[in-house]
Scaffold this motif. Structure first.
Motif, PDB file in Angstrom:
ATOM      1  N   GLY A 274       0.772  -1.233   0.000  1.00 37.83           N
ATOM      2  CA  GLY A 274       0.000   0.000   0.000  1.00 37.83           C
ATOM      3  C   GLY A 274       0.803   1.283   0.000  1.00 37.83           C
ATOM      4  N   PHE A 275       2.034   1.243  -0.471  1.00 43.51           N
ATOM      5  CA  PHE A 275       2.824   2.469  -0.563  1.00 43.51           C
ATOM      6  C   PHE A 275       2.281   3.338  -1.689  1.00 43.51           C
ATOM      7  CE2 PHE A 275       5.667   0.337   2.195  1.00 43.51           C
ATOM      8  CZ  PHE A 275       6.542   1.277   2.718  1.00 43.51           C
ATOM      9  N   VAL A 276       2.388   4.633  -1.507  1.00 45.34           N
ATOM     10  CA  VAL A 276       1.973   5.606  -2.515  1.00 45.34           C
ATOM     11  C   VAL A 276       3.222   6.352  -2.957  1.00 45.34           C
ATOM     12  CG1 VAL A 276       0.612   7.692  -2.936  1.00 45.34           C
ATOM     13  CG2 VAL A 276      -0.307   5.857  -1.484  1.00 45.34           C
ATOM     14  N   ARG A 277       3.388   6.450  -4.260  1.00 44.33           N
ATOM     15  CA  ARG A 277       4.555   7.156  -4.799  1.00 44.33           C
ATOM     16  C   ARG A 277       4.289   8.654  -4.769  1.00 44.33           C
ATOM     17  NH1 ARG A 277       8.089   4.593  -9.329  1.00 44.33           N
ATOM     18  NH2 ARG A 277       9.824   6.052  -9.305  1.00 44.33           N
ATOM     19  N   VAL A 278       5.232   9.410  -4.238  1.00 40.54           N
ATOM     20  CA  VAL A 278       5.061  10.860  -4.182  1.00 40.54           C
ATOM     21  C   VAL A 278       5.584  11.482  -5.471  1.00 40.54           C
ATOM     22  CG1 VAL A 278       5.148  10.984  -1.658  1.00 40.54           C
ATOM     23  CG2 VAL A 278       7.233  11.256  -2.955  1.00 40.54           C
ATOM     24  N   ALA A 279       4.943  12.564  -5.874  1.00 38.74           N
ATOM     25  CA  ALA A 279       5.309  13.269  -7.098  1.00 38.74           C
ATOM     26  C   ALA A 279       6.534  14.142  -6.862  1.00 38.74           C
ATOM     27  CB  ALA A 279       4.144  14.131  -7.564  1.00 38.74           C
ATOM     28  N   ALA A 280       7.330  14.272  -7.890  1.00 33.21           N
ATOM     29  CA  ALA A 280       8.541  15.075  -7.793  1.00 33.21           C
ATOM     30  C   ALA A 280       8.234  16.554  -7.618  1.00 33.21           C
ATOM     31  CB  ALA A 280       9.405  14.869  -9.037  1.00 33.21           C
ATOM     32  N   ASP A 281       7.202  17.032  -8.307  1.00 36.50           N
ATOM     33  CA  ASP A 281       6.936  18.468  -8.314  1.00 36.50           C
ATOM     34  C   ASP A 281       6.068  18.942  -7.151  1.00 36.50           C
ATOM     35  OD1 ASP A 281       4.826  17.039  -9.323  1.00 36.50           O
ATOM     36  OD2 ASP A 281       4.382  18.434 -10.943  1.00 36.50           O
ATOM     37  N   ALA A 282       5.211  18.095  -6.601  1.00 36.09           N
ATOM     38  CA  ALA A 282       4.330  18.526  -5.511  1.00 36.09           C
ATOM     39  C   ALA A 282       4.015  17.349  -4.595  1.00 36.09           C
ATOM     40  CB  ALA A 282       3.043  19.124  -6.084  1.00 36.09           C
ATOM     41  N   PRO A 283       4.972  16.972  -3.729  1.00 35.62           N
ATOM     42  CA  PRO A 283       4.697  15.830  -2.848  1.00 35.62           C
ATOM     43  C   PRO A 283       3.562  16.135  -1.880  1.00 35.62           C
ATOM     44  CG  PRO A 283       6.705  16.948  -2.172  1.00 35.62           C
ATOM     45  CD  PRO A 283       6.258  17.590  -3.455  1.00 35.62           C
ATOM     46  N   GLN A 284       2.659  15.178  -1.732  1.00 37.14           N
ATOM     47  CA  GLN A 284       1.529  15.319  -0.816  1.00 37.14           C
ATOM     48  C   GLN A 284       1.796  14.467   0.420  1.00 37.14           C
ATOM     49  OE1 GLN A 284      -1.332  17.212  -1.342  1.00 37.14           O
ATOM     50  NE2 GLN A 284      -0.150  18.040  -3.038  1.00 37.14           N
ATOM     51  N   PHE A 285       1.704  15.093   1.595  1.00 35.69           N
ATOM     52  CA  PHE A 285       1.892  14.377   2.844  1.00 35.69           C
ATOM     53  C   PHE A 285       0.557  14.359   3.578  1.00 35.69           C
ATOM     54  CE2 PHE A 285       6.075  16.468   2.062  1.00 35.69           C
ATOM     55  CZ  PHE A 285       6.724  15.323   1.630  1.00 35.69           C
ATOM     56  N   PRO A 286      -0.001  13.176   3.790  1.00 32.64           N
ATOM     57  CA  PRO A 286      -1.329  13.063   4.397  1.00 32.64           C
ATOM     58  C   PRO A 286      -1.312  13.410   5.884  1.00 32.64           C
ATOM     59  CG  PRO A 286      -0.361  10.906   4.131  1.00 32.64           C
ATOM     60  CD  PRO A 286       0.583  11.875   3.485  1.00 32.64           C
ATOM     61  N   ALA A 287      -2.502  13.635   6.431  1.00 32.91           N
ATOM     62  CA  ALA A 287      -2.645  13.855   7.869  1.00 32.91           C
ATOM     63  C   ALA A 287      -2.312  12.554   8.591  1.00 32.91           C
ATOM     64  CB  ALA A 287      -4.068  14.302   8.195  1.00 32.91           C
ATOM     65  N   GLY A 288      -1.923  12.680   9.836  1.00 32.13           N
ATOM     66  CA  GLY A 288      -1.557  11.509  10.625  1.00 32.13           C
ATOM     67  C   GLY A 288      -0.100  11.160  10.426  1.00 32.13           C
ATOM     68  N   LEU A 289       0.247   9.969  10.838  1.00 30.91           N
ATOM     69  CA  LEU A 289       1.621   9.487  10.761  1.00 30.91           C
ATOM     70  C   LEU A 289       1.941   9.026   9.345  1.00 30.91           C
ATOM     71  CD1 LEU A 289       4.254   8.738  12.251  1.00 30.91           C
ATOM     72  CD2 LEU A 289       3.201   6.529  12.767  1.00 30.91           C
ATOM     73  N   ALA A 290       3.106   9.442   8.834  1.00 35.61           N
ATOM     74  CA  ALA A 290       3.550   9.035   7.507  1.00 35.61           C
ATOM     75  C   ALA A 290       5.022   8.662   7.557  1.00 35.61           C
ATOM     76  CB  ALA A 290       3.333  10.158   6.492  1.00 35.61           C
ATOM     77  N   ALA A 291       5.358   7.612   6.832  1.00 38.17           N
ATOM     78  CA  ALA A 291       6.752   7.192   6.664  1.00 38.17           C
ATOM     79  C   ALA A 291       7.075   7.322   5.183  1.00 38.17           C
ATOM     80  CB  ALA A 291       6.929   5.759   7.130  1.00 38.17           C
ATOM     81  N   LEU A 292       8.083   8.097   4.868  1.00 34.68           N
ATOM     82  CA  LEU A 292       8.474   8.386   3.488  1.00 34.68           C
ATOM     83  C   LEU A 292       9.844   7.776   3.210  1.00 34.68           C
ATOM     84  CD1 LEU A 292       8.387   9.937   0.750  1.00 34.68           C
ATOM     85  CD2 LEU A 292       9.273  11.925   2.011  1.00 34.68           C
ATOM     86  N   LEU A 293       9.892   6.789   2.323  1.00 32.83           N
ATOM     87  CA  LEU A 293      11.158   6.188   1.923  1.00 32.83           C
ATOM     88  C   LEU A 293      11.748   6.988   0.777  1.00 32.83           C
ATOM     89  CD1 LEU A 293      13.308   3.947   2.018  1.00 32.83           C
ATOM     90  CD2 LEU A 293      11.842   2.636   0.444  1.00 32.83           C
TER      91      LEU A 293
END
Length: 152
Positions: free
Chosen positions: A27-46
Motif C-alpha cells: 500500500g505504498f503511494v509514490r510521491v510526485a517530484a513536483d508537488a509531494p503530498q503528505f497526508p494527515a496523521g503518521l507518515a513514513a516516506l522512503l
C-alpha cells in the motif's frame, strides 16, 4: 542451436520493480517530484536513489514494509523514486539514501538513514513514529552523514 544473450535488468529497472511491489503488496503511494503530498496523521516516506550507488536502497524496499507492520495500519506509507528523492533529501537535510523520513500531520519527527540490524532498525522506526515533532533540519546539500533524527 543458437543462444540469445540478453542484458540483465539495470539497477533502476530493479528499483522500479521493488517500488511497484511496495505499492501493490504494502500500500505504498509514490510521491510526485513536483508537488509531494503528505497526508494527515503518521507518515513514513522512503527516499530512494539509484541502487548502483548504494545497494541498501533495494534492501530498504524489503525491510521497511516489514518494520512498519509493527505500527499498525494507521501509518501512511510513501515512497519517492530517484526523480523525486533528490529534492526531498535536500528539503529534509538527508545525507544519503536509503532514508526514511517520519512526519505527523506534516510535522517532521526525524529520519533514519541506511540499514541496521533488524532489531535496531525496528526499534528506531518505533521510536521515531512515537516521538514528538522536531524542528525540520535546515535544508543543505550533504553527501555523507549518519542518522539525522536519532532516538537516544
Amino acid at each position: 542451436m543458437m543462444l540469445e544473450l540478453k542484458a540483465g535488468a539495470t539497477s533502476l529497472e530493479r528499483l522500479e520493480g521493488a517500488i511497484a511491489r511496495m505499492q501493490q503488496k504494502h500500500g505504498f503511494v509514490r510521491v510526485a517530484a513536483d508537488a509531494p503530498q503528505f497526508p494527515a496523521g503518521l507518515a513514513a516516506l522512503l527516499l530512494t536513489d539509484d541502487p548502483q550507488r548504494n545497494l541498501e536502497v533495494l534492501d530498504a524496499c524489503v525491510i521497511l514494509p516489514e518494520a512498519l507492520n509493527g505500527l499498525g495500519a494507521d501509518v501512511a506509507r510513501l515512497v519517492a523514486g530517484p526523480e523525486a528523492a533528490a529534492a526531498l533529501m535536500q528539503r529534509f537535510a538527508v545525507a544519503r539514501a536509503p532514508a526514511v523520513v517520519f512526519l505527523r500531520d506534516g510535522d517532521y519527527l526525524g529520519s533514519l538513514n541506511g540499514i541496521r540490524d533488524w532489531q535496531e532498525y525496528r526499534d528506531e522506526v518505533a521510536c521515531l513514529a512515537a516521538g514528538p515533532a522536531r524542528p525540520r533540519p535546515i535544508p543543505i546539500p550533504v553527501r555523507d552523514a549518519g542518522n539525522s533524527g536519532a532516538c537516544a
